[in-house]
Structure formats: structure tokens, C-alpha cells
Design a protein around this motif. Sequence first.
Motif, short mmCIF file in Angstrom:
data_model
loop_
_atom_site.label_atom_id
_atom_site.label_comp_id
_atom_site.label_asym_id
_atom_site.label_seq_id
_atom_site.Cartn_x
_atom_site.Cartn_y
_atom_site.Cartn_z
N ILE A 502 0.83 -1.21 0.00
CA ILE A 502 0.00 0.00 0.00
C ILE A 502 0.87 1.26 0.00
O ILE A 502 0.52 2.28 -0.60
CB ILE A 502 -0.97 -0.02 1.21
N LEU A 503 2.02 1.17 0.66
CA LEU A 503 2.91 2.34 0.73
C LEU A 503 3.72 2.51 -0.57
O LEU A 503 4.55 3.41 -0.66
CB LEU A 503 3.86 2.21 1.92
N GLY A 504 3.46 1.62 -1.53
CA GLY A 504 4.08 1.82 -2.84
C GLY A 504 5.41 1.11 -3.04
O GLY A 504 6.12 1.39 -3.99
N PHE A 505 5.74 0.16 -2.12
CA PHE A 505 6.97 -0.61 -2.32
C PHE A 505 6.68 -1.78 -3.26
O PHE A 505 5.66 -2.45 -3.09
CB PHE A 505 7.45 -1.23 -0.99
N THR A 506 7.57 -2.05 -4.20
CA THR A 506 7.44 -3.32 -4.94
C THR A 506 7.90 -4.42 -3.97
O THR A 506 8.64 -4.15 -3.02
CB THR A 506 8.39 -3.34 -6.15
N PRO A 507 7.47 -5.68 -4.21
CA PRO A 507 7.90 -6.76 -3.30
C PRO A 507 9.43 -6.85 -3.23
O PRO A 507 9.99 -7.10 -2.16
CB PRO A 507 7.31 -8.02 -3.94
N GLU A 508 10.10 -6.58 -4.35
CA GLU A 508 11.58 -6.67 -4.37
C GLU A 508 12.18 -5.59 -3.47
O GLU A 508 13.09 -5.84 -2.69
CB GLU A 508 12.13 -6.48 -5.80
N LYS A 509 11.65 -4.36 -3.61
CA LYS A 509 12.17 -3.24 -2.84
C LYS A 509 11.92 -3.48 -1.34
O LYS A 509 12.79 -3.24 -0.50
CB LYS A 509 11.49 -1.95 -3.30
N ALA A 510 10.71 -3.97 -1.02
CA ALA A 510 10.37 -4.24 0.37
C ALA A 510 11.33 -5.29 0.94
O ALA A 510 11.84 -5.16 2.06
CB ALA A 510 8.93 -4.71 0.49
N GLN A 511 11.61 -6.31 0.13
CA GLN A 511 12.52 -7.37 0.57
C GLN A 511 13.93 -6.80 0.79
O GLN A 511 14.58 -7.09 1.79
CB GLN A 511 12.52 -8.50 -0.49
N GLU A 512 14.34 -5.95 -0.13
CA GLU A 512 15.68 -5.38 -0.05
C GLU A 512 15.83 -4.51 1.21
O GLU A 512 16.81 -4.59 1.93
CB GLU A 512 15.91 -4.56 -1.32
N GLN A 513 14.82 -3.67 1.46
CA GLN A 513 14.92 -2.73 2.57
C GLN A 513 14.60 -3.35 3.92
O GLN A 513 15.21 -3.02 4.93
CB GLN A 513 13.94 -1.55 2.36
N PHE A 514 13.56 -4.20 3.92
CA PHE A 514 13.05 -4.68 5.21
C PHE A 514 12.98 -6.20 5.30
O PHE A 514 12.31 -6.74 6.16
CB PHE A 514 11.65 -4.09 5.48
N GLY A 515 13.72 -6.86 4.38
CA GLY A 515 13.72 -8.33 4.37
C GLY A 515 14.11 -8.89 5.73
O GLY A 515 13.52 -9.85 6.21
N PHE A 516 15.09 -8.23 6.38
CA PHE A 516 15.57 -8.74 7.68
C PHE A 516 14.44 -8.83 8.69
O PHE A 516 14.37 -9.75 9.49
CB PHE A 516 16.71 -7.86 8.22
N LEU A 517 13.50 -7.87 8.62
CA LEU A 517 12.41 -7.85 9.60
C LEU A 517 11.34 -8.88 9.21
O LEU A 517 10.89 -9.67 10.05
CB LEU A 517 11.80 -6.45 9.67
N MET A 518 10.97 -8.87 7.93
CA MET A 518 9.91 -9.79 7.51
C MET A 518 10.36 -11.24 7.66
O MET A 518 9.58 -12.11 8.02
CB MET A 518 9.47 -9.46 6.08
N ASN A 519 11.65 -11.50 7.39
CA ASN A 519 12.16 -12.86 7.60
C ASN A 519 12.11 -13.24 9.06
O ASN A 519 11.71 -14.34 9.43
CB ASN A 519 13.60 -12.99 7.09
N ALA A 520 12.49 -12.29 9.93
CA ALA A 520 12.48 -12.57 11.37
C ALA A 520 11.07 -12.93 11.82
O ALA A 520 10.88 -13.81 12.67
CB ALA A 520 13.00 -11.36 12.13
N LYS A 522 9.02 -14.58 10.41
CA LYS A 522 8.66 -15.97 10.04
C LYS A 522 9.17 -16.97 11.08
O LYS A 522 8.87 -18.15 11.00
CB LYS A 522 9.24 -16.30 8.66
N PHE A 523 10.00 -16.49 12.02
CA PHE A 523 10.55 -17.40 13.03
C PHE A 523 9.87 -17.26 14.39
O PHE A 523 10.49 -17.35 15.43
CB PHE A 523 12.06 -17.15 13.20
N GLY A 524 8.58 -16.95 14.36
CA GLY A 524 7.86 -16.89 15.63
C GLY A 524 7.98 -15.55 16.31
O GLY A 524 8.69 -15.42 17.32
N ALA A 525 7.33 -14.52 15.74
CA ALA A 525 7.37 -13.20 16.38
C ALA A 525 6.20 -13.07 17.34
O ALA A 525 5.07 -13.38 16.98
CB ALA A 525 7.29 -12.11 15.32
#
Length: 588
Positions: A502-520, A522-525
Motif C-alpha cells: 500500500i505504501l508503494g513498495f514493490t515486493p523486491e524493494k520491500a525485501q531489499e529494505q526490510f527483508g531482515f524484519l519480515m524474515n524474522a 517468520k521465526f515466531g514473532a
Amino acid sequence: MYRTKTCGELRIANVGEQVTLAGWVQRSRKMGGMTFIDLRDRYGLTQLVFNQETDAPLCERANKLGREYVIQVTGCVSERFSKNDKMPTGDIEIIVSELNVLNEALTPPFTIEEQTDGGDDLRMKYRYLDLRRECVRRNLELRHKFCIETRSYLDSQGFLEIETPVLVGSTPEGARDFIVPSRMNPGQFYALPQSPQTLKQLLMVAGMDKYFQIVKCFRDEDLRADRQPEFTQIDCEMSFVEQDDVIKTFEGLTKHLFKTVRGIDLGETPFLRLPWSEAMRRFGSDKPDMRFGMEFVELMDVLKGTGEFGVFNGATYIGGICAKGCAVFTRKQLDELTNFVKSPQIGAKGLVYARVQDDGTVKSSVDKFYAPEVLNKLKEAMQAEAGDLILILSGDDANRTRKQLCELRLLMGSRLGLRDKNKFALLWVVDFPMFEWSDEEQRLMAMHHPFTSPKPEDIPLLDTDPARVCANAYDMVCNGVEVGGGSIRIHDAVLQAKIFDILGFTPEKAQEQFGFLMNAFKFGAPPHGGLAYGLDRFVSLFAGLDSIRDCIAFPKNNSGRDVMLDAPSAVDQKQLDELEIALAPRTE
Ligand code: ASP
């Protein structure tokens, strides 16, 4: 031992004692055969006496001492003949028998007293001298106490103070980053954190449960009185909490700080929680100053289409405030108010006013357009009485007009002395919109930050009408200042990805910028949320200061410069070469 006592502690009970003091010469006066010197250290001032008759050589040496010389004296505490009840040590003085000059001093560029003759720039250049002044030093003492009490309270609630790195990666959302080139990784840059937001969320994923940190944050923004490029937050995060838990915890901290640092008991009553839309409607601000009323009254029904006044008839919002007892304002005062609302920084087209006269009738600047009955309705709608002044603004953008009316309300509050610095009105503003439209970027932007979770009941709206989604976010407001803000976070990788979309990030850009958080995630946040206080702002409110600069030891000026260190400054070509950085030629 350099000293046996400080310059702030001797009292009448110490009379007769032999003491050694050390400090700075604040002031010296010669009266007859006596020389009096006020000796200063961090703890206070003590009067020293040298007597020409009893010890001429010593007295002559004392006469040669300049302002700010660092000296050590030994002498006997004696009761003063003429006492000074304004000084804690005003009952005594020291009859000096030994004087030792520890260091001479140049004449300081301004007087180091409560009322100084030094201008802002000079005081900042010689900040170490400015800090010798009691009023400035007191602000740092208050700040210290504020930090100590914060640590002690949060510790008592089970929070862990954990440091996060200062060299982090650059993220595009939010303010502009300060960036730092990496010599070991040429062509690559660290950024200084705008806040430890993602790191504290990772600490929750790590199971730390309750985190806090008194931490420097860096934002490369244009500066105003209450902004500094580097500022300090009390940054906090908790796991397994909902909004109510966070609000209760930090209301507890706030009450503790008021009690222990300011000696103010805020009582048991919870702070008011005001929905954002209501704050905007009633005060035209998401940080209303609630020390006084003067709430907005919407006047569309009363004034639109009920007379011949074209401005109101074409308006989409008409709102008024009622200033008690201000009908006596002169023409000149009203012109000043009109000029204020029409000034470029406020930008209103004009100001309509109506006085309620002693006989209850209304006399307004738009009398010729409205029948007396309409003006009477206006009086009723505003709940105005004889002697009151009604001030009205209108416009074609309700939000903009409300903001203008907010400025006028604040000005009237100040004029009427309703914004007493020793009174504190605290509240939470809740239910913020999740997004706001940016004309500049032509897209929705996160109103708080992109990690804020929507209200669960609004999640379906994300697909259909994101602009209407409410966030699980809250701000703590004190006297019209946002002292803290936070939110319940997203802890689900899929929902987080959707928000980035919604904020206008492509999935690639979101992964590049915030992949560390979204991946984390996935490990039980765990579900988590928190907030950050602006420490500088809060301390300056406690100290009754107009600018946060006054509670910062070494602040920067409005152009982001440290005039004492003369930073920022050019660096050697060798340093640039090591970093593989070439400077573009400057055009001006
Ligand atoms: N990191 C946020 C800020 O700096 C505060 C928070 O959401 O905890 O505004």
C-alpha cells in the motif's frame, strides 16, 4: 585534598569550623579595607572575606584575582554581619587565611551570572562557560534526575536496558537519514538510526520481552525550536501486550516522573484518551493544549446561507472560538489578531469577530450581512455571554481552517495567561489514521511508521479503502506538545508485506529494505508494541523551557552547526581518498 566542603553546603551550624573550598571567582567587591569574593562551584556560592587590616599581603593578592580564576582557600566559617536570605549560604562567610591560585582565567566573553549579557551565538560558542551559570546547570541536573528515575522505574517493572548499534543501514521511509561512508566497504554507507524501531522489534522476536533504552536518534531535517539533528528518546518495547497494556505501563512511568522529578502528584485518575478525529474537530490539532478550553464550535448551520456574506456562503468549514471577557479588545488589538491569522505562516484569508455587549446584543464585523436573530443564534451556539469575544475563521478546506483556528486558539490562550508553565495537562491521542496522502509523493504515507498495525476490525478495509483504516497507534500529549508516541506493531510477515505494498513498495524493494524484519517474523514473532518518549522535549517541559536546546549540554544551532566545535567541517583530501569519495564541484 583539594577541598573539605563544597561552596553550597556551609550553614550557621558550621560557624567556627576550619574549611578548605575550591572553585571559580564569580565576583569581587572592595569595601573599605575589606575584599569580598563570591566563590562558585556546582553546588553554590560562598562569600569569602579578606581583611586589609589583619592580613594586608593576602588581601592584596585577593585584589588581583580576576573573574573566573580557579582558586583554593582555607579559612574559618564565620557568621555574617549582614545576612543574605536569598542565598542558602547567606548566613555565613569564610574569613580566609590561605589563598592558592590553581589557575588564572581570561576575562570571559560574557558575564557568568543568572542574567547574562551574552547573546545566543556567543553563549553557544563558549557553551562550557554558559554551563557554569546556575540556571543552565539546573536544566542538566533535572535531565539527569529524569533519566535516573526513568531507569529506576522501568527496572522495577522488569524492563531490560539494551543498547542497539549506531551504525545501521539506511531506510527510505520517514525523515532523511544521516549517512556515514564505510572505508572497509568502499561505495557503501551506513546510516545513523532515526530511531531503533526495527531493532527493538527484533529484540522482541529474540524473546527479550521488555526493552528500553535512553538513546540518541538522528534525523536530517530542517530545524525548528524544538528539533535537533540528534536528539534523545526513551525508547521502549514490550511483548504480549495490547494498546491498553502499553498505555497503562507508560502512564505509570509518567506519573512516577512527575512525582519524583517535579514533585507533582497526578493522582490515580487515568489520562484522558481522545480519538484523533475528535482532537482535530474540537481543537484542530493532534496535540491539543488542554490546559484551557476555548473549544471550536462549528458554525456552518448558523452562518452559511443565512445572510449575504459571500465568504461564509462559499465556505466548506466555518468555526469559532469564544474568548471570555475579551469584548473589550480595542480595534488595534483586533487588527493585530487579523494580521496574525493572515500572516504567511498561518495563511487565513481574514478574521470575523463578534462582541457580545453588556446588554447582551451582538456587534460584529459582519453586521451588515446578517439579521440580529442570526447573530443571536451565533451567540447561543458559542455559549457566549456579555463581555465575550467570538472569533471566526472559514475556508474551503476544513482541515486547513481548523489548523489555522488552532493557532489562533493558542495565541488567545497565551494572551489570556491560560498556558501556565507550571500547570500540566496530559492526555493520550488515540485511533490515528493509518495513512495520510502525500501530494508531494503522490502516494499514501504511513502516518506513524510502516510497522504500525491497523485496528484488527479495519484490516478488511486495507483492500477496499485504505485511507479510512485506523491505526493501533497512540501519542502522549502534554501542554500541546507530543511527548511520546507509539503503536502496536505488525508481527505477521504477510500483513507487513501488504502494508509495504500500500505504501508503494514493490515486493523486491520491500525485501531489499526490510527483508531482515519480515524474515524474522517468520521465526515466531510475539505480538508486541511500544512507544518512545522525546526526552529533550519532556525535560524542557518539566524545566519550563521554550527550546529543547536549553536542556542539552552541547546543542546545535538552527543550521545544524555546533559552533563550539565548528562542526560540520571539511575533511582532508586523504580521508576522502580512503573512502573513495570525490566531491562534486560546488556551483555557488
Ligand atoms: N520509533 C517510533 C518513533 O521514533 C516510536 C515507536 O513507535 O515506538 O517515533
